[in-house]
Design an enzyme around this catalytic site. Structure first.
Site, PDB file in Angstrom:
ATOM      1  N   ASN A   1      41.017  47.651  -7.338  1.00  0.00           N
ATOM      2  CA  ASN A   1      39.921  48.621  -7.409  1.00  0.00           C
ATOM      3  C   ASN A   1      38.968  48.163  -8.496  1.00  0.00           C
ATOM      4  O   ASN A   1      39.356  48.064  -9.660  1.00  0.00           O
ATOM      5  CB  ASN A   1      40.476  50.014  -7.730  1.00  0.00           C
ATOM      6  CG  ASN A   1      39.374  51.044  -7.948  1.00  0.00           C
ATOM      7  OD1 ASN A   1      38.254  50.881  -7.468  1.00  0.00           O
ATOM      8  ND2 ASN A   1      39.694  52.110  -8.651  1.00  0.00           N
ATOM      9  N   GLY A   2      37.716  47.869  -8.135  1.00  0.00           N
ATOM     10  CA  GLY A   2      36.739  47.446  -9.128  1.00  0.00           C
ATOM     11  C   GLY A   2      35.884  46.307  -8.625  1.00  0.00           C
ATOM     12  O   GLY A   2      35.848  46.003  -7.433  1.00  0.00           O
TER      13      GLY A   2
ATOM     14  N   TYR B   1      31.428  62.448  -9.510  1.00  0.00           N
ATOM     15  CA  TYR B   1      31.449  62.454  -8.048  1.00  0.00           C
ATOM     16  C   TYR B   1      32.764  62.023  -7.433  1.00  0.00           C
ATOM     17  O   TYR B   1      33.275  62.661  -6.524  1.00  0.00           O
ATOM     18  CB  TYR B   1      30.321  61.540  -7.525  1.00  0.00           C
ATOM     19  CG  TYR B   1      30.302  61.417  -6.018  1.00  0.00           C
ATOM     20  CD1 TYR B   1      29.667  62.378  -5.237  1.00  0.00           C
ATOM     21  CD2 TYR B   1      30.921  60.358  -5.371  1.00  0.00           C
ATOM     22  CE1 TYR B   1      29.664  62.286  -3.849  1.00  0.00           C
ATOM     23  CE2 TYR B   1      30.920  60.250  -3.985  1.00  0.00           C
ATOM     24  CZ  TYR B   1      30.286  61.216  -3.224  1.00  0.00           C
ATOM     25  OH  TYR B   1      30.284  61.126  -1.872  1.00  0.00           O
TER      26      TYR B   1
ATOM     27  N   CYS C   1      37.882  52.095  -4.942  1.00  0.00           N
ATOM     28  CA  CYS C   1      38.914  52.088  -3.913  1.00  0.00           C
ATOM     29  C   CYS C   1      40.090  52.940  -4.362  1.00  0.00           C
ATOM     30  O   CYS C   1      40.172  53.356  -5.517  1.00  0.00           O
ATOM     31  CB  CYS C   1      39.382  50.663  -3.632  1.00  0.00           C
ATOM     32  SG  CYS C   1      38.068  49.563  -3.051  1.00  0.00           S
TER      33      CYS C   1
ATOM     34  N   GLY D   1      37.902  55.899  -0.442  1.00  0.00           N
ATOM     35  CA  GLY D   1      37.510  54.802   0.437  1.00  0.00           C
ATOM     36  C   GLY D   1      37.791  55.125   1.882  1.00  0.00           C
ATOM     37  O   GLY D   1      38.912  55.499   2.224  1.00  0.00           O
TER      38      GLY D   1
ATOM     39  N   ASP E   1      23.321  69.518  -6.721  1.00  0.00           N
ATOM     40  CA  ASP E   1      24.073  68.374  -6.202  1.00  0.00           C
ATOM     41  C   ASP E   1      24.675  67.606  -7.366  1.00  0.00           C
ATOM     42  O   ASP E   1      24.228  67.731  -8.515  1.00  0.00           O
ATOM     43  CB  ASP E   1      23.170  67.463  -5.375  1.00  0.00           C
ATOM     44  CG  ASP E   1      23.951  66.697  -4.304  1.00  0.00           C
ATOM     45  OD1 ASP E   1      25.195  66.707  -4.350  1.00  0.00           O
ATOM     46  OD2 ASP E   1      23.302  66.091  -3.433  1.00  0.00           O
ATOM     47  N   ASP E   2      25.712  66.817  -7.078  1.00  0.00           N
ATOM     48  CA  ASP E   2      26.359  66.059  -8.153  1.00  0.00           C
ATOM     49  C   ASP E   2      25.467  64.948  -8.677  1.00  0.00           C
ATOM     50  O   ASP E   2      25.472  64.635  -9.872  1.00  0.00           O
ATOM     51  CB  ASP E   2      27.702  65.488  -7.685  1.00  0.00           C
ATOM     52  CG  ASP E   2      27.577  64.748  -6.369  1.00  0.00           C
ATOM     53  OD1 ASP E   2      27.066  63.617  -6.372  1.00  0.00           O
ATOM     54  OD2 ASP E   2      27.991  65.305  -5.331  1.00  0.00           O
TER      55      ASP E   2
END
Length: 532
Positions: free
Chosen positions: A105-106, A263, A2, A31, A376-377
């Site tokens: 966040n987490g 990413y 987040c 997010g 791609d990542d």
């Protein structure tokens, strides 16, 4: 995963809401499921606006004007267990004790045990399935133990020590106590990022800010930026405007989630002293060496591959460096529709599949008659990769090879990125040849884990290890018994809840039932505490 933002302005009469909103725009990539802001005005009164959707869906000028106060906290939600419930939009608030607001966040890996503890031992009601609400109530229960009319900084640090003791997992948090000040803290392993900054005004006064990424702090004019270290907390009282940073618990490790660099974070951010941009360039260099080995030498590679094409946007830095290192032509073969959200963040498989072609368009000019190396990542479920390979073939590509900047993802992510149920991961129980067949590619080449770690670690003098559990199945915090099963149960429950919300039946308390993109607005939450 987040996005967090917190601002405390030195000018007591100023309004911070517009600056919070500006900072959140620079964190929107973290997010897109929900957004929210809570501000604190005179006499500790709280004002909030939050709801499902992106920033543009939740906020408008009228709602922003209603967010009064020089102190505030913002949040952008990524659904950590598949939830899209409006009731889980953050920041969360509890009125007792003292009026606490928190953005998290987490993910907490002992969420079931915490829920039993809060119910049976401290008798606090939990209204959602969000572990962020659990964390907030653990903090509230610890702060309540002071049994004081007013708390001070020492009381808050003591309460935070209790949070670190009770909560296991990944957490970076920004919050505030109504009328008192702003707080921030980070888990003892440093899995999730949190950056603090100061902004000096023309009159010499200093504003205090806390955010998930350095780019958001820089965007609003911060000159002094510092990563909060694992196990640290910071308190900024309104009365002094001076941040107090303390090591609340010993640092267990310094292991940020490597997916931030692969990413999630913006390339113009610096997290824990590591430039995201330069780490991705290094990923391209190291992946290039692995590709040469796969093709049996550079000459064989140049005969087999005509052009390198990135999947926009995250893989561009690595793909460009890879093409330069290999001496291959680089082309932007996919054009991105910038008004469509990230696909792996989308909460269901059908939405992801339909979104890929809405999000990307393949230019025949760059594919027709060519052998293409698509970079791609990462490759998660394989849904996006399969569609991209098919689009390249439809545009006329002869052979399509796919290179991933990350190793095969074969395990659940338990710290706040809802990648998938393990069995939904395309690399689960598959060899690289089987993965290539599953996504329709002629071959798939992965980055090795040692190379990925080296690409990030070489940018830092302090961080040499990372959280890499999605690749190895070994998590820095360990896993509580039954936690993965708990995640799957939550996913199932939230899928059912989403169906109920769409039908308008069985909507939980706090959800307006208007559907995604409609904001739940609650203005004027009042708290009687008055620190002034």
């Amino acid at each position: 995963m987040c996005g967090l933002s917190g601002i405390l302005l030195a000018d007591q009469k100023a309004m911070c809401a517009s600056q919070l909103l500006e900072s959140l725009h620079f964190l929107q990539h973290r997010g897109q499921d929900a957004a929210g802001i809570v501000t604190c005005g005179p006499r500790g009164r709280l004002y909030q606006c939050k709801g499902n959707g992106m920033i543009r869906d939740v906020f408008n000028e009228q709602r922003l004007v209603g967010l009064i106060g020089n102190m505030g906290v913002g949040h952008l939600r990524y659904p950590t267990a598949g939830s899209s419930a409006n009731s889980e939009a953050q920041p969360f608030y509890v009125n007792s004790p003292y009026g606490i607001v928190l953005s998290h966040n987490g993910n907490l890996i002992n969420a079931p045990a915490l829920k039993r503890y809060l119910d049976q031992d401290v008798h606090r009601h939990i209204n959602t399935d969000s572990d962020s609400e659990l964390l907030l109530n653990v903090f509230a229960s610890e702060l309540e133990k002071t049994n004081k009319v007013r708390v001070n900084e020492e009381d808050i640090f003591t309460a935070l020590a209790g949070v670190f003791r009770e909560c296991r997992g990944a957490f970076s948090c920004v919050g505030m106590l109504a009328g008192f000040g702003m707080i921030g803290f980070r888990d003892a392993n440093g899995i999730r990022p949190l950056v603090i900054g100061e902004r000096v005004n023309a009159d010499g006064s200093v504003d205090q800010l806390m955010m998930s990424e350095s780019v958001a702090l820089k965007a609003v004019g911060c000159k002094i930026v510092k990563d909060l270290l694992p196990g640290q907390a910071v308190i900024v009282p309104k009365a002094t405007m001076k941040p107090i940073i303390r090591q609340v618990v010993p640092m267990l490790s310094y292991t940020p989630d490597i997916f931030e660099y692969v990413y999630f974070a913006r390339p113009d951010s610096v997290i824990d002293g590591i430039s995201v941009y330069r780490s991705r360039l290094a990923m391209g260099d190291k992946l290039a060496a692995n590709i040469v080995k796969r093709f049996g030498g550079i000459e064989n590679l140049k005969k087999a591959v005509d052009v390198v094409v990135p999947v926009p946007d995250t893989s561009r830095n690595a793909a460009l460096q890879l093409s330069f290192t290999l001496g291959l032509t680089y082309r932007e073969g996919f054009v991105k529709n910038r008004y469509v959200g990230r696909t792996f963040i989308m909460p269901d498989q059908q939405a992801r599949r339909s979104s890929v072609r809405t999000k990307l368009n393949a230019m025949e000019l760059e594919f027709e008659g060519r052998n293409v190396l698509i970079v791609d990542d990462s490759i998660v479920r394989g849904t996006t990769s399969k569609e991209i390979v098919q689009m390249a073939r439809e545009a006329g590509a002869k052979n399509v090879y796919v290179a991933s900047c990350a190793p095969p993802i074969r395990h659940n992510h338990i710290y706040g990125i809802d990648l998938a149920d393990t069995k939904e991961l395309v690399a689960y129980s598959r060899t690289e040849a089987e993965i290539a067949a599953a996504i329709g590619a002629d071959d798939v080449i992965y980055q090795t884990l040692p190379d990925l770690i080296a690409a990030c670690a070489e940018e830092s003098a302090h961080v040499k290890e990372f959280e890499v559990g999605v690749f190895t199945g070994e998590y820095v915090t360990g896993v509580e018994n039954g936690y993965l099963e708990h995640l799957e149960e939550i996913r199932f429950q939230n899928a059912r809840l989403k169906k109920l919300e769409k039908s308008g039946n069985g909507i939980p308390f706090g959800v307006n039932g208007d559907g995604e993109g409609k904001a739940e607005v609650d203005i004027g939450l009042y708290n009687t505490a008055d620190y002034r």
